[in-house]
Design an enzyme around this catalytic site. Structure first.
Site, PDB file in Angstrom:
ATOM      1  N   ARG A 157       0.692  -1.173   0.122  1.00  0.00           N
ATOM      2  CA  ARG A 157      -0.143  -0.034  -0.309  1.00  0.00           C
ATOM      3  C   ARG A 157       0.882   1.246   0.014  1.00  0.00           C
ATOM      4  NH1 ARG A 157      -4.495  -1.108  -2.159  1.00  0.00           N
ATOM      5  NH2 ARG A 157      -5.631  -2.793  -1.361  1.00  0.00           N
ATOM      6  N   ILE A 180     -10.345  -9.970  -0.821  1.00  0.00           N
ATOM      7  CA  ILE A 180     -10.275  -9.970  -2.175  1.00  0.00           C
ATOM      8  C   ILE A 180      -8.947  -9.481  -2.757  1.00  0.00           C
ATOM      9  CG2 ILE A 180     -11.330  -9.418  -4.325  1.00  0.00           C
ATOM     10  CD1 ILE A 180     -14.144  -9.827  -3.035  1.00  0.00           C
ATOM     11  N   ASP A 181      -8.698  -8.316  -2.255  1.00  0.00           N
ATOM     12  CA  ASP A 181      -7.520  -7.695  -2.870  1.00  0.00           C
ATOM     13  C   ASP A 181      -6.341  -8.341  -2.410  1.00  0.00           C
ATOM     14  OD1 ASP A 181      -6.105  -5.172  -3.710  1.00  0.00           O
ATOM     15  OD2 ASP A 181      -5.690  -4.509  -1.537  1.00  0.00           O
ATOM     16  N   GLU A 182      -5.964  -9.086  -1.088  1.00  0.00           N
ATOM     17  CA  GLU A 182      -5.101  -9.782  -1.208  1.00  0.00           C
ATOM     18  C   GLU A 182      -5.007 -11.180  -1.972  1.00  0.00           C
ATOM     19  OE1 GLU A 182      -1.910 -11.475   0.967  1.00  0.00           O
ATOM     20  OE2 GLU A 182      -2.485  -9.577   0.618  1.00  0.00           O
TER      21      GLU A 182
END
Length: 248
Positions: free
Chosen positions: A3, A166-168
């Protein structure tokens, strides 16, 4: 996955340089990423580490549905080319021996580093999940059993906790499929609530790769595929990790 430096990466993707800085966006070299082969990415990223706990292994909190589907996919790793992706406390464990692009670094004691989806140590209370990756098809399946610490609406999963997972899963799939490293864009549409303690299955696919970007999709549904919980899409910027000579 990473990030920090998100805005810088987006600016670089469009303009090639950081304002007021001399850094240049590393040109993506297909030969370096794919020439080294997806096999080498998978073997390096997915190696087991004796000194690091693998959170993707079954524990006493896993329910019957989670366990049975886990063993189903574990069998596929023997015959159908699927790979079980290990999950450690930090992504630093996955990329040991490499350095991050754009001089991304963290001024923090190592004991403070923890992947967000592994921030709850107590088994069964937060994120219980395991990712299986299919290299030849550039797709992943994530088995997700949410614990009570992920509650939103009473008795159901908080939408933000699902979006984070979901991002992971996107990040692991993007990297293993071609060094997708930074999230540039993420969109999600929620369809139904996920009951806490149940099993949700995340189906992730790489839709296309172009202009140093990878485009992914995800459908999150029940095991019997009768209930769709959410649909999501994401874009990842490709960046090549270089060998860290300072650690050799």
């Amino acid at each position: 996955m990473l990030r920090r430096g998100f805005q810088a990466a987006v600016i670089l993707g469009h303009h090639g340089t950081l304002p007021g800085a001399t850094h240049l966006l590393p040109r993506f070299n297909p030969a370096s990423a794919f020439g080294s082969s997806m096999e080498s990415l998978v073997s390096r990223f997915c190696q087991e580490m004796k000194k690091s706990k693998n959170y993707a292994l079954p524990n006493a909190s896993w329910g019957p549905d989670m366990l049975s589907l886990y063993h189903e996919f574990l069998e596929k790793t023997k015959t159908n080319g699927w790979v079980r992706v290990p999950s450690f406390r930090s992504n630093r464990d996955h990329i040991q021996g490499f350095k991050l692009p754009l001089d991304l670094s963290a001024n923090s004691d190592k004991s403070d580093w923890r992947l967000f989806t592994r921030c709850i140590e107590r088994e069964g209370q937060g994120y219980e999940y395991v990712i299986f990756f299919q290299p030849s098809e550039k797709k992943s399946i994530c088995l997700f059993q949410p614990g009570p610490y992920l509650e939103g609406v009473p008795g159901f999963v908080h939408g933000g906790s699902l979006a984070a997972l979901i991002d992971e899963t996107f990040s692991k799939t993007a990297y293993l499929s071609g060094e997708g490293l930074l999230t540039v864009n993420f969109n999600i549409r929620f369809k139904n609530l996920i009951p806490l303690g149940s099993l949700a299955v995340l189906n992730v696919n790489v839709e296309k790769i172009e202009d140093q970007k990878m485009y992914l999709s995800c459908v999150t549904q029940s095991r019997d595929q009768q209930t769709v919980y959410a649909k999501a899409s994401g874009t990842f910027l490709q960046m090549h990790l270089e060998e860290d000579s300072s650690r050799q």
